[in-house]
Design a protein around this motif. Structure first.
Motif, PDB file in Angstrom:
ATOM      1  N   GLU A   1     -45.774 -23.379 -14.811  1.00 18.02           N
ATOM      2  CA  GLU A   1     -45.085 -24.003 -13.674  1.00 18.02           C
ATOM      3  C   GLU A   1     -43.745 -24.593 -14.105  1.00 18.02           C
ATOM      4  N   PHE A   2     -43.743 -25.196 -15.276  1.00 17.03           N
ATOM      5  CA  PHE A   2     -42.510 -25.796 -15.801  1.00 17.03           C
ATOM      6  C   PHE A   2     -41.444 -24.722 -16.032  1.00 17.03           C
ATOM      7  N   VAL A   3     -41.832 -23.622 -16.669  1.00 14.48           N
ATOM      8  CA  VAL A   3     -40.891 -22.532 -16.949  1.00 14.48           C
ATOM      9  C   VAL A   3     -40.387 -21.924 -15.641  1.00 14.48           C
ATOM     10  N   LEU A   4     -41.274 -21.685 -14.701  1.00 11.25           N
ATOM     11  CA  LEU A   4     -40.862 -21.099 -13.425  1.00 11.25           C
ATOM     12  C   LEU A   4     -39.925 -22.024 -12.652  1.00 11.25           C
ATOM     13  N   THR A   5     -40.183 -23.321 -12.702  1.00 13.82           N
ATOM     14  CA  THR A   5     -39.321 -24.281 -12.014  1.00 13.82           C
ATOM     15  C   THR A   5     -37.934 -24.318 -12.643  1.00 13.82           C
TER      16      THR A   5
ATOM     17  N   GLU B   1     -44.044 -11.226 -16.989  1.00 11.86           N
ATOM     18  CA  GLU B   1     -45.141 -11.716 -17.817  1.00 11.86           C
ATOM     19  C   GLU B   1     -44.689 -11.953 -19.258  1.00 11.86           C
ATOM     20  N   TYR B   2     -43.903 -11.038 -19.790  1.00  7.18           N
ATOM     21  CA  TYR B   2     -43.387 -11.208 -21.153  1.00  7.18           C
ATOM     22  C   TYR B   2     -42.506 -12.455 -21.223  1.00  7.18           C
ATOM     23  N   PHE B   3     -41.638 -12.615 -20.234  1.00 11.35           N
ATOM     24  CA  PHE B   3     -40.752 -13.769 -20.158  1.00 11.35           C
ATOM     25  C   PHE B   3     -41.564 -15.064 -20.127  1.00 11.35           C
ATOM     26  N   LEU B   4     -42.583 -15.112 -19.271  1.00 14.68           N
ATOM     27  CA  LEU B   4     -43.412 -16.313 -19.164  1.00 14.68           C
ATOM     28  C   LEU B   4     -44.178 -16.594 -20.454  1.00 14.68           C
ATOM     29  N   GLN B   5     -44.768 -15.570 -21.026  1.00 16.54           N
ATOM     30  CA  GLN B   5     -45.536 -15.769 -22.257  1.00 16.54           C
ATOM     31  C   GLN B   5     -44.644 -16.237 -23.399  1.00 16.54           C
ATOM     32  N   THR B   6     -43.444 -15.682 -23.464  1.00 18.65           N
ATOM     33  CA  THR B   6     -42.526 -16.060 -24.540  1.00 18.65           C
ATOM     34  C   THR B   6     -42.071 -17.502 -24.382  1.00 18.65           C
ATOM     35  N   LEU B   7     -41.648 -17.871 -23.172  1.00 20.05           N
ATOM     36  CA  LEU B   7     -41.111 -19.209 -22.977  1.00 20.05           C
ATOM     37  C   LEU B   7     -42.176 -20.302 -22.948  1.00 20.05           C
ATOM     38  N   THR B   8     -43.354 -19.992 -22.419  1.00 23.35           N
ATOM     39  CA  THR B   8     -44.384 -21.031 -22.353  1.00 23.35           C
ATOM     40  C   THR B   8     -44.893 -21.413 -23.737  1.00 23.35           C
ATOM     41  N   ALA B   9     -44.676 -20.567 -24.719  1.00 23.12           N
ATOM     42  CA  ALA B   9     -45.156 -20.855 -26.073  1.00 23.12           C
ATOM     43  C   ALA B   9     -44.130 -21.624 -26.903  1.00 23.12           C
ATOM     44  N   THR B  10     -42.944 -21.865 -26.367  1.00 21.79           N
ATOM     45  CA  THR B  10     -41.918 -22.555 -27.158  1.00 21.79           C
ATOM     46  C   THR B  10     -42.253 -24.037 -27.302  1.00 21.79           C
ATOM     47  N   PRO B  11     -41.859 -24.624 -28.435  1.00 18.06           N
ATOM     48  CA  PRO B  11     -42.128 -26.051 -28.648  1.00 18.06           C
ATOM     49  C   PRO B  11     -41.452 -26.942 -27.596  1.00 18.06           C
ATOM     50  N   PHE B  12     -40.260 -26.556 -27.147  1.00 16.26           N
ATOM     51  CA  PHE B  12     -39.561 -27.345 -26.133  1.00 16.26           C
ATOM     52  C   PHE B  12     -40.392 -27.465 -24.863  1.00 16.26           C
ATOM     53  N   VAL B  13     -40.950 -26.351 -24.400  1.00 17.30           N
ATOM     54  CA  VAL B  13     -41.740 -26.360 -23.169  1.00 17.30           C
ATOM     55  C   VAL B  13     -43.015 -27.163 -23.372  1.00 17.30           C
ATOM     56  N   ARG B  14     -43.700 -26.918 -24.487  1.00 17.42           N
ATOM     57  CA  ARG B  14     -44.953 -27.644 -24.719  1.00 17.42           C
ATOM     58  C   ARG B  14     -44.721 -29.146 -24.808  1.00 17.42           C
ATOM     59  N   LEU B  15     -43.690 -29.558 -25.519  1.00 17.59           N
ATOM     60  CA  LEU B  15     -43.386 -30.984 -25.664  1.00 17.59           C
ATOM     61  C   LEU B  15     -42.971 -31.588 -24.321  1.00 17.59           C
ATOM     62  N   SER B  16     -42.119 -30.883 -23.585  1.00 14.41           N
ATOM     63  CA  SER B  16     -41.661 -31.393 -22.289  1.00 14.41           C
ATOM     64  C   SER B  16     -42.825 -31.556 -21.322  1.00 14.41           C
TER      65      SER B  16
END
Length: 127
Positions: A68-72, A30-45
């Motif tokens: 879903e993007f981060v998990l993929t 959960e920490y991993f997902l919350q941290t990565l999903t908030a990054t500008p790279f993920v949001r922009l992609s």
């Protein structure tokens, strides 16, 4: 006098010995997902991918989410790293061995071609 408090360590409840690693893994995930999903790279992609999907007339409920993007991406990276660790070195050694065998076979072909040319010349001169 103070009342003894209930001990909540994993040793106090044997079932938590099994649950503790699972809860730790879940917490880290959960920490991993919350941290990565908030990054500008993920949001922009994700937003760019969703623009493309919307243009392709994909229904709104089927658009990609940040999670879903981060998990993929994570699954892809883990798969590639796992493949390299488990099979990459063996494949590298096999490729080197095959390259050496190919080099020796090419050398033998050149030798046999030279022998054939010499035999044809001798046959032409003897006729």
């Amino acid at each position: 006098m103070a009342q003894p408090t209930e001990c909540t360590t994993p040793l106090a409840h044997p079932t938590t010995l099994i649950d503790a690693p699972l809860s730790l893994i879940t917490t880290i995930r959960e920490y991993f997902l919350q941290t990565l999903t908030a990054t500008p790279f993920v949001r922009l992609s994700v937003s760019k991918i969703n623009v493309l999907l919307t243009w392709a007339q994909v229904p709104e409920k089927s658009l990609l989410t940040n999670e879903e993007f981060v998990l993929t991406l994570t699954a892809g990276v883990v798969t590639l790293v796992g493949y390299y660790v488990l099979f990459g070195k063996r494949h590298g050694r096999k490729r080197k061995r095959l390259a050496e065998e190919l080099r020796l076979a090419q050398k033998q072909v050149r030798f046999l071609e030279d022998e054939l040319l010499l035999a044809k010349r001798e046959d032409m001169f003897s006729s």
